[in-house]
Structure formats: structure tokens, C-alpha cells
Enzyme design. Structure first.
Site, PDB file in Angstrom:
ATOM      1  N   LEU A   1      -7.511   6.574   1.572  1.00 31.13           N
ATOM      2  CA  LEU A   1      -7.702   7.859   0.601  1.00 31.13           C
ATOM      3  C   LEU A   1      -6.293   7.968  -0.257  1.00 31.13           C
ATOM      4  O   LEU A   1      -6.119   8.813  -1.090  1.00 31.13           O
ATOM      5  CB  LEU A   1      -8.100   8.831   1.171  1.00 31.13           C
ATOM      6  N   ARG A   2      -5.417   6.732   0.067  1.00 35.52           N
ATOM      7  CA  ARG A   2      -4.306   6.976  -0.787  1.00 35.52           C
ATOM      8  C   ARG A   2      -4.450   6.787  -2.205  1.00 35.52           C
ATOM      9  O   ARG A   2      -3.794   7.435  -3.109  1.00 35.52           O
ATOM     10  CB  ARG A   2      -3.223   5.985  -0.247  1.00 35.52           C
ATOM     11  N   GLY A   3      -5.404   5.851  -2.615  1.00 39.18           N
ATOM     12  CA  GLY A   3      -5.716   5.849  -4.058  1.00 39.18           C
ATOM     13  C   GLY A   3      -5.976   7.183  -4.522  1.00 39.18           C
ATOM     14  O   GLY A   3      -5.738   7.517  -5.846  1.00 39.18           O
TER      15      GLY A   3
ATOM     16  N   ASP B   1       0.925  -1.287   0.070  1.00 35.89           N
ATOM     17  CA  ASP B   1      -0.072   0.119  -0.136  1.00 35.89           C
ATOM     18  C   ASP B   1       0.866   1.235  -0.022  1.00 35.89           C
ATOM     19  O   ASP B   1       0.313   2.434  -0.434  1.00 35.89           O
ATOM     20  CB  ASP B   1      -0.925  -0.041   1.247  1.00 35.89           C
TER      21      ASP B   1
END
Length: 423
Positions: free
Chosen positions: A361-363, A280
């Protein structure tokens, strides 16, 4: 400008032409078509703001470009001649998805790196190491082991920050972005840093000897076969990647230093899966497959034979293309801050992430950054839906929850959802 699509999405998306504004430099095209590729065409002083009620520090910065740069250039020439020759990035045939992900991370390091997974012998390590020739120069504090940024207090080492608070002059120099290899057999002390034994024995003082994370600050940290990395080193990388700082507690020494780097990993999925926590942390994920086209395979073999026979002559033959690509990267880095993305497109990106059940919310953040970097690479100041379609499979593919009964490639799932939302 032909659109740039990930390998997983080529089955669905067709390339469309884009016209760069006349005010922007012409950008060489990157085309990806199943079974064929044209791999070679891819292309003062400052003030530190204090808190409320505290005085501001005004620092005079001395630029010693004339003296240091002349010595540097002579040293660089000696080093380049003595170093093992690197295969030119522009000479890599095919593998456009991987090359695009690497370039976007050089343009915007805040994307967060790239994980390259694929078959053995597909040029993963070669492509990453060939980036060395394309890396731009950055401003650093002369003599600082952490490559401190003279204009960003958050990226300064402790000693440099103390000089700033005292109002001392900082000597600035230009240096290329570092690429540091993290070997699988490295010890934790070598990675994090440890006590300087030589100073302890000769001077009787406790001093810190910086490790690989210090050297990689504001640069690239490359881990080959990252899925085979020992768990204790994975923990160290996770900690540094999360905070941007490395804290070392050794023999009575407690020290923290900046450790913000572009994390690039490569591996073969047959040799084991990567821990989800580390996976991730990679901003993008590129899948590399073996080239099946016979003519293309012959071209790769011939190019490699030419390089092995006479590396210098081979590198010279690609010098013009390498320089063109360097200029393209430099132009994209300088114009990145002016690239805009419409609110409507941002909402649709987040809707795709939400409907794919992407955790966190990294995506969303990475997709926005990657789309802006691609627009800058193409010489535009506005993100289009096509830019998003190009990068979104690489940004979300590794963030989907895995279904053991699902046979479809996760990149295709992402692009199908993209068209469902964006249509």
C-alpha cells in the site's frame, strides 16, 4: 499556474492553466515542454500525554532565541563564507521532474524520499546538493546530537526523554535541516555509531559516539551512486528506514536513537540495478535524461562557466529567486495540514494501484501525500485530478513488476492507466 508533469508523462498530458485563490500568494510557474524549459521560473510549554492511569508530564520549554540566535547568526556567516559554494537550485536549467520531486519531499518529508536515476553528467548530484540553500529551519533541543523534536516524544533521544519525564526545562533553538552525505566507502560503525574510544581511554567509561544516521535524523540522507552501495550498508538503511530508529549493539553498549530521514539516492542504471527492497523504500522515482536541445545545452554550459568563474557573483544574481523559492516552500509547509483530497479521488488512486498490480500500500499512501504537497506548493487547499496526474508516475513507476519483454516506459503505463480510471 502551469501544470507540472513528469518527463515520462509529457508525451500524453498537456499543460493547463490553474488560477490560485486570491487569498493565497502567487506561485511562480513551473513549465515542462519537450525541448524547452525556463528553469529559472520554477518556483511556551507543552504537555506529554501519558497512558491511561499514568500521570502526564508537563514540561516547561525555554526559548533562548535572543542569546543563541545572535551567536548562531555570526557562526552561520563564518561557515557560509568558509564553505565550498553551492550551485543555486533556481539556476538549474531543465530537469523539472527531478526538481519537483525534491521540492515535494522538502514540503512533506513523510513522502519518503526520492530515487533519481539517469545518465551521467545530467546534474543529479548538483540538484540534490543545491537543496541546502532552500531547506527550512526546525526547532530542536539545544546540544542534542539527534536533533530531537521538543514537541514530539516519538522523535526524542533517550536523554531528552528522561529530562521530559523528570520535568526538567528544555532549551530550544532553531537550526536548518541537515543534509548528510553517505559515502560509498563508509564503514558500518561510522554509519550506525560506535563506542567513544576517547572517553574509554581518558575516563574509563563506555560511551556512545553517534554516527551519520544520528546526524541525519529529521534531515536528509543523500547517497550518490546508491546502486553501488555495499549490501551490509543497504541492510542498515533498510532497517532504519522501516522503523525510524537505529539500534546499536557494540562492545557491551546497547542504545537506540531516532533515525527518521528523507532518503535521497542517485545513480546511473547502466552501473547496476538497485535491490527491490531498497527501491521500494523510496517514496518517489525521478528519471533524468540528457538534454538534446542545442540552445539549452549552450545555456547550461554558459551558466556553469559563469559559476566557475565567480561563484559569489553568480549566487548573488539568483539571490532573489532563491529567496522567493524559500518563501514558497515555507508557505507550502505551513498550509500542508489544511490541504484536503476528496474521497472519490482517493478511491481512484487506489484503483489505479490495484489494476497495475502494485504490491503493498506504499504506492497509495505516497501518491496521496505527494498530491497534497503539490497542491500546497501551488497555493491551493484542495487536490485536483491534475495534481494526481502530475505525481502518480513518479510515485508508482518503480513499484511495477518488471517485464523483460516490455519496451514501453513504466511511467507511461502508469499515466495510461490513470486516464483509463479517471476518465
Amino acid at each position: 499556474m502551469a501544470s507540472v508533469l513528469g518527463t515520462s508523462s509529457t508525451a500524453i498530458l498537456a499543460s493547463r492553466s490553474l488560477v490560485s485563490p486570491s487569498s493565497k500568494p502567487t506561485i511562480p510557474s513551473i513549465s515542462i515542454n519537450p525541448g524547452q524549459s525556463n528553469g529559472r521560473n520554477f518556483y511556551g510549554g507543552f504537555g506529554v500525554q501519558g497512558r491511561k492511569g499514568r500521570p502526564q508530564f508537563h514540561v516547561a520549554v525555554t526559548n533562548v532565541a535572543t542569546d543563541i540566535n545572535s551567536v548562531e547568526k555570526a557562526q552561520k556567516l563564518d561557515v557560509e563564507e568558509s564553505q565550498r559554494p553551492v550551485y543555486p537550485f533556481a539556476a538549474i536549467v531543465g530537469q523539472d521532474e527531478m526538481k519537483l520531486c525534491l521540492l515535494l519531499n522538502v514540503i512533506d518529508p513523510k513522502i519518503g524520499g526520492v530515487m533519481i536515476m539517469g545518465d551521467r553528467g545530467t546534474g543529479k548530484s548538483t540538484a540534490v546538493r543545491s537543496l541546502v540553500d532552500l531547506l527550512p529551519e526546525i526547532r530542536v533541543v539545544f546540544g542534542d546530537p539527534y536533533n530531537s523534536d521538543p514537541e514530539d516524544p516519538e522523535s526524542m533521544g533517550v536523554e531528552v526523554r528522561e529530562k521530559v519525564t523528570k520535568g526538567e526545562e528544555l532549551t530550544i533553538m532553531m537550526t536548518k535541516i541537515n543534509m548528510v552525505d553517505l559515502p560509498l566507502g563508509a564503514t558500518e560503525d561510522r554509519v550506525c555509531g560506535t563506542i567513544d574510544i576517547e572517553k574509554a581511554l581518558t575516563e574509563g567509561v563506555k560511551a556512545f559516539e553517534p554516527g551519520l544516521l544520528a546526524k541525519a535524523n529529521r534531515g536528509i540522507l543523500y547517497v550518490d551512486e546508491v546502486n553501488l552501495l555495499d549490501d551490509h550498508l543497504v541492510d542498515v538503511l533498510l532497517d532504519s528506514a522501516a522503523s525510524g530508529w537505529n539500534t546499536v549493539e557494540r562492545e557491551g553498549i546497547s542504545i537506540s536513537h531516532p533515525a527518521r530521514f528523507i532518503l535521497i539516492g542517485s545513480g546511473n542504471p547502466e552501473e547496476g540495478e538497485l535491490r527491490p527492497q531498497l527501491l521500494d523504500r523510496f517514496g518517489m522515482h525521478a528519471q533524468v535524461g540528457t538534454v538534446r536541445d542545442a540552445e539549452l545545452r549552450v545555456k547550461i554550459v554558459e551558466e556553469r562557466a559563469r559559476f566557475d568563474k565567480n561563484p559569489k557573483e553568480f549566487r548573488d544574481s539568483y539571490k532573489a529567486e532563491q529567496e522567493k523559492l524559500q518563501q514558497q516552500i515555507a508557505s507550502a509547509r505551513s498550509s500542508l495540514s489544511s490541504v484536503q483530497i476528496d474521497h472519490d479521488l482517493k478511491v481512484k488512486i487506489s484503483k489505479v494501484c490495484a489494476e497495475l498490480n502494485v504490491d503493498g500500500l506504499r504506492g497509495d499512501i505516497v501518491t496521496n501525500r505527494a498530491a497534497k504537497a503539490l497542491a500546497a506548493l501551488k497555493g491551493r487547499d484542495k487536490v485536483t485530478a491534475e495534481d494526481i496526474a502530475t505525481v502518480i508516475p513518479n510515485c508508482l513507476r518503480h513499484r511495477l513488476r518488471k517485464d523483460p519483454l516490455e519496451s514501453i516506459d513504466s511511467g507511461l503505463l502508469v499515466i495510461e492507466k490513470f486516464y483509463e480510471v479517471f476518465s
